[in-house]
Design a protein around this motif. Structure first.
Motif, PDB file in Angstrom:
ATOM      1  N   LYS A  38     -17.786  -6.821 -27.216  1.00 19.06           N
ATOM      2  CA  LYS A  38     -17.855  -5.521 -26.425  1.00 19.06           C
ATOM      3  C   LYS A  38     -16.869  -5.211 -25.379  1.00 19.06           C
ATOM      4  CE  LYS A  38     -21.153  -6.899 -23.187  1.00 19.06           C
ATOM      5  NZ  LYS A  38     -22.305  -6.402 -22.390  1.00 19.06           N
ATOM      6  N   LEU A  39     -16.695  -4.006 -25.137  1.00 19.55           N
ATOM      7  CA  LEU A  39     -15.584  -3.768 -23.961  1.00 19.55           C
ATOM      8  C   LEU A  39     -16.131  -3.979 -22.563  1.00 19.55           C
ATOM      9  CD1 LEU A  39     -12.882  -2.276 -23.429  1.00 19.55           C
ATOM     10  CD2 LEU A  39     -14.029  -0.217 -23.140  1.00 19.55           C
ATOM     11  N   VAL A  40     -15.272  -4.750 -21.761  1.00 19.78           N
ATOM     12  CA  VAL A  40     -15.573  -5.230 -20.369  1.00 19.78           C
ATOM     13  C   VAL A  40     -14.467  -4.904 -19.693  1.00 19.78           C
ATOM     14  CG1 VAL A  40     -15.785  -7.082 -18.956  1.00 19.78           C
ATOM     15  CG2 VAL A  40     -17.316  -7.104 -21.098  1.00 19.78           C
ATOM     16  N   PRO A  41     -14.352  -4.245 -18.680  1.00 15.07           N
ATOM     17  CA  PRO A  41     -13.020  -3.717 -18.016  1.00 15.07           C
ATOM     18  C   PRO A  41     -12.302  -4.952 -17.496  1.00 15.07           C
ATOM     19  CG  PRO A  41     -14.708  -2.381 -17.345  1.00 15.07           C
ATOM     20  CD  PRO A  41     -15.626  -3.281 -18.134  1.00 15.07           C
ATOM     21  N   MET A  42     -11.086  -5.107 -17.742  1.00 11.92           N
ATOM     22  CA  MET A  42     -10.484  -6.279 -17.191  1.00 11.92           C
ATOM     23  C   MET A  42      -9.216  -5.840 -16.534  1.00 11.92           C
ATOM     24  SD  MET A  42     -12.315  -9.190 -18.204  1.00 11.92           S
ATOM     25  CE  MET A  42     -11.168 -10.271 -18.022  1.00 11.92           C
ATOM     26  N   ARG A  43      -8.437  -6.894 -15.846  1.00 12.32           N
ATOM     27  CA  ARG A  43      -7.243  -6.719 -15.089  1.00 12.32           C
ATOM     28  C   ARG A  43      -6.426  -7.766 -15.467  1.00 12.32           C
ATOM     29  NH1 ARG A  43      -5.540  -8.892 -10.419  1.00 12.32           N
ATOM     30  NH2 ARG A  43      -7.516  -9.664  -9.960  1.00 12.32           N
ATOM     31  N   VAL A  44      -5.142  -7.333 -15.815  1.00  8.33           N
ATOM     32  CA  VAL A  44      -4.188  -8.525 -16.319  1.00  8.33           C
ATOM     33  C   VAL A  44      -2.941  -8.356 -15.395  1.00  8.33           C
ATOM     34  CG1 VAL A  44      -2.597  -9.142 -18.125  1.00  8.33           C
ATOM     35  CG2 VAL A  44      -4.798  -8.274 -18.874  1.00  8.33           C
ATOM     36  N   GLU A  45      -2.425  -9.494 -15.004  1.00  6.36           N
ATOM     37  CA  GLU A  45      -1.268  -9.404 -14.108  1.00  6.36           C
ATOM     38  C   GLU A  45      -0.274 -10.198 -14.822  1.00  6.36           C
ATOM     39  OE1 GLU A  45      -0.051 -11.552  -9.940  1.00  6.36           O
ATOM     40  OE2 GLU A  45      -1.498  -9.700  -9.682  1.00  6.36           O
ATOM     41  N   LEU A  46       0.958  -9.436 -14.868  1.00  3.80           N
ATOM     42  CA  LEU A  46       2.122 -10.151 -15.598  1.00  3.80           C
ATOM     43  C   LEU A  46       3.239 -10.324 -14.657  1.00  3.80           C
ATOM     44  CD1 LEU A  46       2.022  -8.100 -18.836  1.00  3.80           C
ATOM     45  CD2 LEU A  46       0.971 -10.032 -18.568  1.00  3.80           C
ATOM     46  N   THR A  47       3.983 -11.522 -14.858  1.00  2.00           N
ATOM     47  CA  THR A  47       5.345 -11.310 -14.203  1.00  2.00           C
ATOM     48  C   THR A  47       6.307 -10.962 -15.247  1.00  2.00           C
ATOM     49  OG1 THR A  47       4.723 -13.121 -12.732  1.00  2.00           O
ATOM     50  CG2 THR A  47       6.971 -13.066 -13.104  1.00  2.00           C
ATOM     51  N   VAL A  48       7.095  -9.907 -15.088  1.00  2.00           N
ATOM     52  CA  VAL A  48       8.172  -9.353 -16.310  1.00  2.00           C
ATOM     53  C   VAL A  48       9.387 -10.147 -15.734  1.00  2.00           C
ATOM     54  CG1 VAL A  48       9.165  -7.403 -17.184  1.00  2.00           C
ATOM     55  CG2 VAL A  48       6.588  -7.425 -16.544  1.00  2.00           C
TER      56      VAL A  48
END
Length: 140
Positions: A38-48
Protein backbone atom coordinates in the motif's frame (compact mmCIF):
# COMPACT_ATOMS: atom_id res chain seq x y z
CA UNK A 1 24.66 -50.63 1.04
CA UNK A 2 28.42 -50.53 1.27
CA UNK A 3 30.36 -47.65 2.80
CA UNK A 4 31.51 -46.13 -0.54
CA UNK A 5 27.97 -46.05 -1.96
CA UNK A 6 26.64 -44.51 1.24
CA UNK A 7 29.29 -41.76 1.15
CA UNK A 8 28.53 -41.05 -2.52
CA UNK A 9 24.82 -40.50 -1.70
CA UNK A 10 25.74 -38.19 1.19
CA UNK A 11 28.03 -36.17 -1.06
CA UNK A 12 25.27 -35.71 -3.66
CA UNK A 13 22.86 -34.55 -0.95
CA UNK A 14 25.39 -32.07 0.46
CA UNK A 15 26.14 -30.75 -3.03
CA UNK A 16 22.42 -30.17 -3.65
CA UNK A 17 22.04 -28.31 -0.34
CA UNK A 18 25.09 -26.12 -1.04
CA UNK A 19 23.79 -25.35 -4.52
CA UNK A 20 20.40 -24.29 -3.10
CA UNK A 21 22.07 -22.03 -0.50
CA UNK A 22 24.28 -20.48 -3.18
CA UNK A 23 21.27 -19.83 -5.44
CA UNK A 24 19.51 -17.88 -2.67
CA UNK A 25 22.68 -16.00 -1.74
CA UNK A 26 23.20 -14.54 -5.22
CA UNK A 27 19.62 -13.26 -5.58
CA UNK A 28 19.60 -9.47 -5.96
CA UNK A 29 18.43 -7.43 -2.97
CA UNK A 30 15.72 -5.70 -4.98
CA UNK A 31 11.97 -5.91 -5.06
CA UNK A 32 10.06 -5.15 -8.21
CA UNK A 33 7.41 -2.45 -7.96
CA UNK A 34 4.57 -4.95 -8.48
CA UNK A 35 5.58 -6.80 -5.26
CA UNK A 36 5.27 -3.73 -3.03
CA UNK A 37 2.17 -3.02 -0.92
CA UNK A 38 0.00 0.00 0.00
CA UNK A 39 0.80 3.69 -0.37
CA UNK A 40 2.77 5.29 2.50
CA UNK A 41 3.88 8.92 2.04
CA UNK A 42 7.67 9.00 1.76
CA UNK A 43 10.36 11.64 1.29
CA UNK A 44 13.33 11.11 -1.01
CA UNK A 45 16.42 13.29 -0.95
CA UNK A 46 18.75 13.18 -3.94
CA UNK A 47 22.13 14.68 -4.70
CA UNK A 48 22.00 15.69 -8.37
CA UNK A 49 25.34 15.78 -10.22
CA UNK A 50 24.64 17.40 -13.56
CA UNK A 51 26.83 19.27 -16.06
CA UNK A 52 29.70 19.72 -13.59
CA UNK A 53 27.50 21.07 -10.78
CA UNK A 54 25.93 19.51 -7.70
CA UNK A 55 22.62 20.31 -6.01
CA UNK A 56 20.12 18.72 -3.66
CA UNK A 57 16.52 17.81 -4.47
CA UNK A 58 13.88 16.64 -2.01
CA UNK A 59 10.64 15.19 -3.32
CA UNK A 60 7.59 13.21 -2.30
CA UNK A 61 6.97 10.23 -4.58
CA UNK A 62 5.52 9.94 -7.07
CA UNK A 63 7.67 12.46 -8.89
CA UNK A 64 8.96 12.59 -12.45
CA UNK A 65 12.47 13.41 -13.61
CA UNK A 66 13.25 14.74 -17.09
CA UNK A 67 13.93 17.74 -19.32
CA UNK A 68 10.28 18.86 -19.57
CA UNK A 69 9.48 22.10 -17.76
CA UNK A 70 6.59 20.40 -15.95
CA UNK A 71 8.79 17.58 -14.55
CA UNK A 72 9.12 17.63 -10.77
CA UNK A 73 12.91 17.43 -11.08
CA UNK A 74 13.98 19.27 -14.23
CA UNK A 75 17.37 18.30 -15.67
CA UNK A 76 19.22 20.16 -18.42
CA UNK A 77 21.22 17.18 -19.67
CA UNK A 78 20.51 16.89 -23.45
CA UNK A 79 20.82 13.07 -23.27
CA UNK A 80 17.76 12.83 -21.01
CA UNK A 81 14.20 12.39 -22.28
CA UNK A 82 11.51 14.95 -21.49
CA UNK A 83 9.93 12.46 -19.09
CA UNK A 84 12.75 10.06 -18.36
CA UNK A 85 12.02 8.29 -15.07
CA UNK A 86 9.72 8.26 -12.07
CA UNK A 87 10.30 7.72 -8.36
CA UNK A 88 7.31 6.15 -6.66
CA UNK A 89 6.56 4.51 -3.31
CA UNK A 90 4.27 1.87 -1.90
CA UNK A 91 4.23 0.39 1.57
CA UNK A 92 7.17 2.51 2.72
CA UNK A 93 9.37 1.28 -0.13
CA UNK A 94 10.65 3.71 -2.77
CA UNK A 95 11.38 2.49 -6.27
CA UNK A 96 12.52 3.98 -9.56
CA UNK A 97 11.13 3.16 -12.99
CA UNK A 98 12.29 4.17 -16.48
CA UNK A 99 9.45 5.76 -18.47
CA UNK A 100 10.48 4.36 -21.86
CA UNK A 101 13.44 6.69 -22.34
CA UNK A 102 15.63 6.30 -25.40
CA UNK A 103 18.98 6.09 -23.54
CA UNK A 104 17.75 4.15 -20.51
CA UNK A 105 18.06 4.48 -16.76
CA UNK A 106 20.72 2.67 -14.74
CA UNK A 107 20.57 1.75 -11.04
CA UNK A 108 24.05 1.08 -9.63
CA UNK A 109 25.31 0.37 -13.15
CA UNK A 110 22.50 -2.03 -14.15
CA UNK A 111 19.91 -1.01 -16.74
CA UNK A 112 16.36 -0.88 -15.43
CA UNK A 113 13.88 -3.22 -17.09
CA UNK A 114 11.14 -2.66 -14.47
CA UNK A 115 10.51 -0.61 -11.33
CA UNK A 116 13.20 -1.50 -8.78
CA UNK A 117 13.56 -0.62 -5.10
CA UNK A 118 16.09 2.10 -4.25
CA UNK A 119 17.94 2.56 -0.96
CA UNK A 120 20.19 5.19 0.54
CA UNK A 121 23.51 5.29 -1.29
CA UNK A 122 22.09 3.98 -4.57
CA UNK A 123 23.17 5.76 -7.75
CA UNK A 124 20.75 6.38 -10.61
CA UNK A 125 22.45 7.30 -13.89
CA UNK A 126 20.53 9.05 -16.67
CA UNK A 127 22.46 10.45 -19.62
CA UNK A 128 25.54 12.09 -18.12
CA UNK A 129 23.68 12.95 -14.90
CA UNK A 130 23.95 11.01 -11.65
CA UNK A 131 21.26 11.02 -8.96
CA UNK A 132 22.50 9.75 -5.60
CA UNK A 133 19.85 8.68 -3.09
CA UNK A 134 20.96 10.33 0.16
CA UNK A 135 17.86 9.81 2.29
CA UNK A 136 14.58 7.92 2.27
CA UNK A 137 12.20 8.55 5.16
CA UNK A 138 8.48 8.83 5.91
CA UNK A 139 7.06 12.21 4.87
CA UNK A 140 6.48 14.40 7.92
Amino acid sequence: MNFEAHMRVGTVEMTAVLFAVAAFAVRPRVRVAADVGKLVPMRVELTVRELGAERTFTGRPPFDVGRARDADLVLRDPEISRTHLRFDSRGGVVYVNDLGSRNGTFLNGRRLREGIEVRCGDQVDVGTTRLIVTEIAPWT
